[in-house]
Design a protein around this motif. Structure first.
Motif, PDB file in Angstrom:
ATOM      1  N   TRP A  61       0.831  -1.201   0.000  1.00 47.52           N
ATOM      2  CA  TRP A  61       0.000   0.000   0.000  1.00 47.52           C
ATOM      3  C   TRP A  61       0.866   1.251   0.000  1.00 47.52           C
ATOM      4  O   TRP A  61       2.084   1.174   0.143  1.00 47.52           O
ATOM      5  CB  TRP A  61      -0.905   0.000   1.240  1.00 47.52           C
ATOM      6  CG  TRP A  61      -0.178   0.165   2.549  1.00 47.52           C
ATOM      7  CD1 TRP A  61       0.525  -0.787   3.237  1.00 47.52           C
ATOM      8  CD2 TRP A  61      -0.059   1.368   3.307  1.00 47.52           C
ATOM      9  NE1 TRP A  61       1.056  -0.268   4.378  1.00 47.52           N
ATOM     10  CE2 TRP A  61       0.713   1.058   4.460  1.00 47.52           C
ATOM     11  CE3 TRP A  61      -0.544   2.673   3.150  1.00 47.52           C
ATOM     12  CZ2 TRP A  61       1.026   2.020   5.420  1.00 47.52           C
ATOM     13  CZ3 TRP A  61      -0.244   3.626   4.115  1.00 47.52           C
ATOM     14  CH2 TRP A  61       0.534   3.283   5.238  1.00 47.52           C
ATOM     15  N   ALA A  62       0.220   2.400  -0.158  1.00 44.79           N
ATOM     16  CA  ALA A  62       0.921   3.684  -0.110  1.00 44.79           C
ATOM     17  C   ALA A  62      -0.046   4.760   0.350  1.00 44.79           C
ATOM     18  O   ALA A  62      -1.268   4.646   0.159  1.00 44.79           O
ATOM     19  CB  ALA A  62       1.494   4.046  -1.477  1.00 44.79           C
ATOM     20  N   SER A 108       4.279  -0.641   3.328  1.00 43.44           N
ATOM     21  CA  SER A 108       4.143   0.632   2.615  1.00 43.44           C
ATOM     22  C   SER A 108       5.275   0.766   1.589  1.00 43.44           C
ATOM     23  O   SER A 108       6.410   0.370   1.852  1.00 43.44           O
ATOM     24  CB  SER A 108       4.220   1.797   3.608  1.00 43.44           C
ATOM     25  OG  SER A 108       4.517   3.011   2.950  1.00 43.44           O
ATOM     26  N   VAL A 109       4.939   1.341   0.435  1.00 41.48           N
ATOM     27  CA  VAL A 109       5.968   1.601  -0.575  1.00 41.48           C
ATOM     28  C   VAL A 109       6.195   3.099  -0.730  1.00 41.48           C
ATOM     29  O   VAL A 109       6.724   3.558  -1.747  1.00 41.48           O
ATOM     30  CB  VAL A 109       5.595   0.957  -1.935  1.00 41.48           C
ATOM     31  CG1 VAL A 109       5.563  -0.554  -1.815  1.00 41.48           C
ATOM     32  CG2 VAL A 109       4.260   1.484  -2.461  1.00 41.48           C
ATOM     33  N   ILE A 144       9.630  -4.665  -4.121  1.00 45.08           N
ATOM     34  CA  ILE A 144       8.839  -5.835  -3.760  1.00 45.08           C
ATOM     35  C   ILE A 144       7.465  -5.795  -4.420  1.00 45.08           C
ATOM     36  O   ILE A 144       6.965  -6.810  -4.914  1.00 45.08           O
ATOM     37  CB  ILE A 144       8.731  -5.961  -2.223  1.00 45.08           C
ATOM     38  CG1 ILE A 144       8.077  -7.285  -1.838  1.00 45.08           C
ATOM     39  CG2 ILE A 144       7.993  -4.780  -1.610  1.00 45.08           C
ATOM     40  CD1 ILE A 144       8.148  -7.574  -0.348  1.00 45.08           C
ATOM     41  N   ALA A 145       6.859  -4.603  -4.483  1.00 43.97           N
ATOM     42  CA  ALA A 145       5.539  -4.481  -5.100  1.00 43.97           C
ATOM     43  C   ALA A 145       5.616  -4.656  -6.613  1.00 43.97           C
ATOM     44  O   ALA A 145       4.729  -5.259  -7.230  1.00 43.97           O
ATOM     45  CB  ALA A 145       4.923  -3.127  -4.760  1.00 43.97           C
ATOM     46  N   ALA A 154       3.735  -7.835  -7.728  1.00 40.78           N
ATOM     47  CA  ALA A 154       2.396  -7.410  -8.153  1.00 40.78           C
ATOM     48  C   ALA A 154       2.413  -6.394  -9.281  1.00 40.78           C
ATOM     49  O   ALA A 154       1.435  -5.690  -9.501  1.00 40.78           O
ATOM     50  CB  ALA A 154       1.642  -6.841  -6.957  1.00 40.78           C
ATOM     51  N   LYS A 155       3.531  -6.308 -10.000  1.00 46.29           N
ATOM     52  CA  LYS A 155       3.651  -5.371 -11.110  1.00 46.29           C
ATOM     53  C   LYS A 155       3.329  -3.935 -10.708  1.00 46.29           C
ATOM     54  O   LYS A 155       2.878  -3.137 -11.518  1.00 46.29           O
ATOM     55  CB  LYS A 155       2.764  -5.808 -12.279  1.00 46.29           C
ATOM     56  CG  LYS A 155       3.200  -7.132 -12.903  1.00 46.29           C
ATOM     57  CD  LYS A 155       2.468  -7.419 -14.202  1.00 46.29           C
ATOM     58  CE  LYS A 155       3.041  -8.668 -14.869  1.00 46.29           C
ATOM     59  NZ  LYS A 155       2.364  -8.979 -16.146  1.00 46.29           N
ATOM     60  N   GLY A 156       3.536  -3.618  -9.450  1.00 43.08           N
ATOM     61  CA  GLY A 156       3.344  -2.260  -8.969  1.00 43.08           C
ATOM     62  C   GLY A 156       1.913  -1.885  -8.690  1.00 43.08           C
ATOM     63  O   GLY A 156       1.644  -0.749  -8.296  1.00 43.08           O
ATOM     64  N   ALA A 157       0.963  -2.800  -8.864  1.00 41.94           N
ATOM     65  CA  ALA A 157      -0.447  -2.488  -8.624  1.00 41.94           C
ATOM     66  C   ALA A 157      -0.717  -2.342  -7.128  1.00 41.94           C
ATOM     67  O   ALA A 157      -0.283  -3.168  -6.336  1.00 41.94           O
ATOM     68  CB  ALA A 157      -1.335  -3.573  -9.210  1.00 41.94           C
TER      69      ALA A 157
END
Length: 214
Positions: A103-104, A135-136, A166-167, A171-174
């Protein structure tokens, strides 16, 4: 990657998610100077399965939205930062069931679901289960902490990967994206987008995972 069976569906699911990254994504390269955060260590071998129950029987109601796979893929070796500022690896969490969430603070759908994640942790969390919400935010732990305070979210440990590696890898950044992990350290299901993680059927699923039933 060991998540290839999931990725065929990720592009569709990502349309429901907030996948917009902060404007200067290249800034993550600067933060990558923290080698501990940016490094991916070796993947661990899968441990023998101990579950005997039927995972799919718990995929009902809100949990019927999860993308489930029969193949049990082991935790990756990605590392991130904990609340104390220390580097920790996903593999270190083997032995406890988890809902890993990326999340962010700038992700509107993340804001919608974070309170439910806090309530899930309060209802099910113990030494055998944790909501690992990573968190990213490029601003690090301070941005993540402030967001959770602003949103009234309690009970979640602070974790951060300001590089977003990691995201992007898993998860391809989604965002938000969530991975369900059993106590043997195997990825079992995922979802891209917000869900009601404290719904009765979610409590039932994660209680079964925590207790080693599935």
């Amino acid at each position: 990657m060991l998540y290839k069976n999931f990725f065929a569906s990720l592009s569709i699911l990502a349309l429901m998610a907030c996948s917009e990254a902060p404007e200067d994504v290249n800034a993550s390269e600067e933060i990558a100077s923290n080698a501990a955060t940016a490094t991916e260590i070796s993947e661990i071998a899968p441990s023998p399965a101990t579950q005997s129950g039927d995972f799919k029987s718990y995929l009902k109601g809100e949990m019927a939205n999860l993308l489930y796979t029969e193949e049990k893929s082991p935790l990756s070796g990605h590392i991130f930062i904990n609340e104390a500022g220390d580097a920790v690896a996903l593999k270190e969490f083997t032995g406890k069931a988890m809902l890993i969430n990326f999340w962010a603070s700038w992700c509107a759908p993340c804001r919608i679901e974070m309170p439910a994640l806090g309530r899930l942790q309060a209802a099910v969390g113990d030494e055998n289960f944790e909501v690992v919400a990573i968190s990213v935010d490029r601003g690090g732990l301070s941005d993540a902490k402030q967001a959770l305070e602003d949103w009234g979210v309690e009970g979640l440990a602070l974790y951060n990967d300001p590089t977003m590696k990691i995201a992007f890898d898993l998860a391809k950044g989604a965002l938000p994206s969530s991975f369900v992990v059993d106590r043997d350290g195997n990825f079992r299901a995922l979802y891209i987008g917000p869900l009601e993680w404290d719904a009765p059927e979610a409590i039932e699923l994660f209680t079964a995972l925590r207790d080693g039933k599935i």
